[in-house]
Design a protein around this motif. Structure first.
Motif, PDB file in Angstrom:
ATOM      1  N   LEU A   8     -67.197  -2.452  29.627  1.00  0.00           N
ATOM      2  CA  LEU A   8     -67.780  -1.634  30.684  1.00  0.00           C
ATOM      3  C   LEU A   8     -69.167  -1.208  30.223  1.00  0.00           C
ATOM      4  CD1 LEU A   8     -67.552   0.132  33.288  1.00  0.00           C
ATOM      5  CD2 LEU A   8     -66.614   1.919  31.811  1.00  0.00           C
ATOM      6  N   VAL A   9     -70.160  -1.431  31.059  1.00  0.00           N
ATOM      7  CA  VAL A   9     -71.532  -1.019  30.751  1.00  0.00           C
ATOM      8  C   VAL A   9     -72.026  -0.145  31.894  1.00  0.00           C
ATOM      9  CG1 VAL A   9     -73.886  -1.795  30.276  1.00  0.00           C
ATOM     10  CG2 VAL A   9     -71.946  -3.180  29.505  1.00  0.00           C
ATOM     11  N   LEU A  10     -72.383   1.089  31.575  1.00  0.00           N
ATOM     12  CA  LEU A  10     -73.007   1.966  32.558  1.00  0.00           C
ATOM     13  C   LEU A  10     -74.514   1.789  32.455  1.00  0.00           C
ATOM     14  CD1 LEU A  10     -71.072   5.338  32.348  1.00  0.00           C
ATOM     15  CD2 LEU A  10     -70.658   3.379  33.820  1.00  0.00           C
ATOM     16  N   VAL A  11     -75.149   1.727  33.608  1.00  0.00           N
ATOM     17  CA  VAL A  11     -76.594   1.517  33.646  1.00  0.00           C
ATOM     18  C   VAL A  11     -77.253   2.591  34.506  1.00  0.00           C
ATOM     19  CG1 VAL A  11     -76.386  -0.975  33.311  1.00  0.00           C
ATOM     20  CG2 VAL A  11     -76.453  -0.036  35.627  1.00  0.00           C
ATOM     21  N   ARG A  12     -78.541   2.752  34.298  1.00  0.00           N
ATOM     22  CA  ARG A  12     -79.353   3.594  35.176  1.00  0.00           C
ATOM     23  C   ARG A  12     -80.479   2.724  35.707  1.00  0.00           C
ATOM     24  NH1 ARG A  12     -84.137   4.879  32.719  1.00  0.00           N
ATOM     25  NH2 ARG A  12     -84.127   4.840  30.460  1.00  0.00           N
ATOM     26  N   LEU A  13     -80.992   3.096  36.849  1.00  0.00           N
ATOM     27  CA  LEU A  13     -82.081   2.346  37.461  1.00  0.00           C
ATOM     28  C   LEU A  13     -83.402   2.935  36.994  1.00  0.00           C
ATOM     29  CD1 LEU A  13     -82.685   0.043  39.391  1.00  0.00           C
ATOM     30  CD2 LEU A  13     -82.644   1.697  41.264  1.00  0.00           C
ATOM     31  N   ASP A  14     -84.229   2.105  36.371  1.00  0.00           N
ATOM     32  CA  ASP A  14     -85.552   2.498  35.896  1.00  0.00           C
ATOM     33  C   ASP A  14     -86.558   1.616  36.621  1.00  0.00           C
ATOM     34  OD1 ASP A  14     -87.760   3.399  34.564  1.00  0.00           O
ATOM     35  OD2 ASP A  14     -87.143   2.706  32.583  1.00  0.00           O
ATOM     36  N   ASN A  16     -87.358  -0.941  38.974  1.00  0.00           N
ATOM     37  CA  ASN A  16     -86.540  -1.972  39.619  1.00  0.00           C
ATOM     38  C   ASN A  16     -85.647  -2.699  38.611  1.00  0.00           C
ATOM     39  OD1 ASN A  16     -88.473  -3.426  38.288  1.00  0.00           O
ATOM     40  ND2 ASN A  16     -89.069  -4.682  40.024  1.00  0.00           N
ATOM     41  N   GLN A  17     -85.405  -2.078  37.463  1.00  0.00           N
ATOM     42  CA  GLN A  17     -84.562  -2.704  36.442  1.00  0.00           C
ATOM     43  C   GLN A  17     -83.391  -1.803  36.068  1.00  0.00           C
ATOM     44  OE1 GLN A  17     -86.506  -4.272  33.027  1.00  0.00           O
ATOM     45  NE2 GLN A  17     -88.243  -5.060  34.180  1.00  0.00           N
ATOM     46  N   PHE A  18     -82.253  -2.432  35.781  1.00  0.00           N
ATOM     47  CA  PHE A  18     -81.101  -1.712  35.261  1.00  0.00           C
ATOM     48  C   PHE A  18     -81.241  -1.583  33.753  1.00  0.00           C
ATOM     49  CE2 PHE A  18     -79.078  -3.563  39.111  1.00  0.00           C
ATOM     50  CZ  PHE A  18     -78.770  -2.364  39.735  1.00  0.00           C
ATOM     51  N   VAL A  19     -81.051  -0.367  33.234  1.00  0.00           N
ATOM     52  CA  VAL A  19     -81.147  -0.099  31.801  1.00  0.00           C
ATOM     53  C   VAL A  19     -79.783   0.396  31.318  1.00  0.00           C
ATOM     54  CG1 VAL A  19     -82.290   1.300  30.040  1.00  0.00           C
ATOM     55  CG2 VAL A  19     -83.580   0.493  32.031  1.00  0.00           C
ATOM     56  N   PRO A  20     -79.146  -0.293  30.362  1.00  0.00           N
ATOM     57  CA  PRO A  20     -77.850   0.167  29.856  1.00  0.00           C
ATOM     58  C   PRO A  20     -77.973   1.535  29.192  1.00  0.00           C
ATOM     59  CG  PRO A  20     -78.315  -2.078  29.129  1.00  0.00           C
ATOM     60  CD  PRO A  20     -79.575  -1.540  29.734  1.00  0.00           C
ATOM     61  N   VAL A  21     -76.993   2.422  29.469  1.00  0.00           N
ATOM     62  CA  VAL A  21     -76.988   3.746  28.842  1.00  0.00           C
ATOM     63  C   VAL A  21     -75.731   3.988  28.017  1.00  0.00           C
ATOM     64  CG1 VAL A  21     -78.527   4.816  30.514  1.00  0.00           C
ATOM     65  CG2 VAL A  21     -76.076   4.873  30.906  1.00  0.00           C
ATOM     66  N   ALA A  22     -74.651   3.237  28.292  1.00  0.00           N
ATOM     67  CA  ALA A  22     -73.418   3.400  27.519  1.00  0.00           C
ATOM     68  C   ALA A  22     -72.554   2.158  27.689  1.00  0.00           C
ATOM     69  CB  ALA A  22     -72.655   4.637  27.974  1.00  0.00           C
ATOM     70  N   ARG A  23     -71.785   1.836  26.640  1.00  0.00           N
ATOM     71  CA  ARG A  23     -70.890   0.672  26.653  1.00  0.00           C
ATOM     72  C   ARG A  23     -69.540   1.058  26.088  1.00  0.00           C
ATOM     73  NH1 ARG A  23     -74.498  -4.198  26.393  1.00  0.00           N
ATOM     74  NH2 ARG A  23     -76.565  -3.316  26.153  1.00  0.00           N
ATOM     75  N   LEU A  24     -68.501   0.389  26.598  1.00  0.00           N
ATOM     76  CA  LEU A  24     -67.147   0.593  26.094  1.00  0.00           C
ATOM     77  C   LEU A  24     -66.398  -0.729  26.174  1.00  0.00           C
ATOM     78  CD1 LEU A  24     -64.955   2.673  25.140  1.00  0.00           C
ATOM     79  CD2 LEU A  24     -64.288   2.790  27.550  1.00  0.00           C
ATOM     80  N   ASP A  25     -65.868  -1.182  25.047  1.00  0.00           N
ATOM     81  CA  ASP A  25     -65.083  -2.416  25.011  1.00  0.00           C
ATOM     82  C   ASP A  25     -63.606  -2.113  25.227  1.00  0.00           C
ATOM     83  OD1 ASP A  25     -67.269  -4.074  24.492  1.00  0.00           O
ATOM     84  OD2 ASP A  25     -67.123  -3.748  22.336  1.00  0.00           O
ATOM     85  N   GLY A  26     -62.848  -3.136  25.615  1.00  0.00           N
ATOM     86  CA  GLY A  26     -61.405  -3.013  25.724  1.00  0.00           C
ATOM     87  C   GLY A  26     -60.887  -2.646  27.100  1.00  0.00           C
ATOM     88  N   VAL A  27     -61.737  -2.772  28.130  1.00  0.00           N
ATOM     89  CA  VAL A  27     -61.319  -2.446  29.493  1.00  0.00           C
ATOM     90  C   VAL A  27     -61.731  -3.568  30.445  1.00  0.00           C
ATOM     91  CG1 VAL A  27     -61.370   0.047  29.150  1.00  0.00           C
ATOM     92  CG2 VAL A  27     -63.432  -1.129  29.912  1.00  0.00           C
TER      93      VAL A  27
END
Length: 90
Positions: A8-14, A16-27
């Motif tokens: 799971l990767v949470l992103v924010r919009l900067d 016109n680009q998505f920038v990853p802010v947090a990641r979690l494996d295993g889901v």
């Protein structure tokens, strides 16, 4: 890439680009061939949580995001999409 990388990767919009802010494996939230997403977001008066299956689809996971960090807690064993959707209610 939830169905391939089990991440799971949470992103924010900067701009016109998505920038990853947090990641979690295993889901996961999707199986190859499914035409729908399993899970969703719930708010039980203590902030929003993401509710999705574990990577092996044996548990429902409650994912919380605070302070640029994702934490996962099992809501228990689940056998199908219907049971996972039941955990979306408070």
């Amino acid at each position: 890439m939830p169905h391939l990388a089990h991440r799971l990767v949470l992103v924010r919009l900067d701009g016109n680009q998505f920038v990853p802010v947090a990641r979690l494996d295993g889901v996961s939230n999707h199986r190859i061939g499914d035409n729908f997403i399993t899970g969703g977001v719930r708010d039980c008066d203590n902030g929003s949580d993401i509710v999705i299956p574990s990577a092996d689809w044996r548990q429902t996971m409650r994912i919380n995001y605070q302070y640029i960090r994702l934490t996962a807690v099992s809501l228990g064993p689940k056998s199908d999409e219907t049971a996972i959707h039941a955990d979306l209610t408070c």
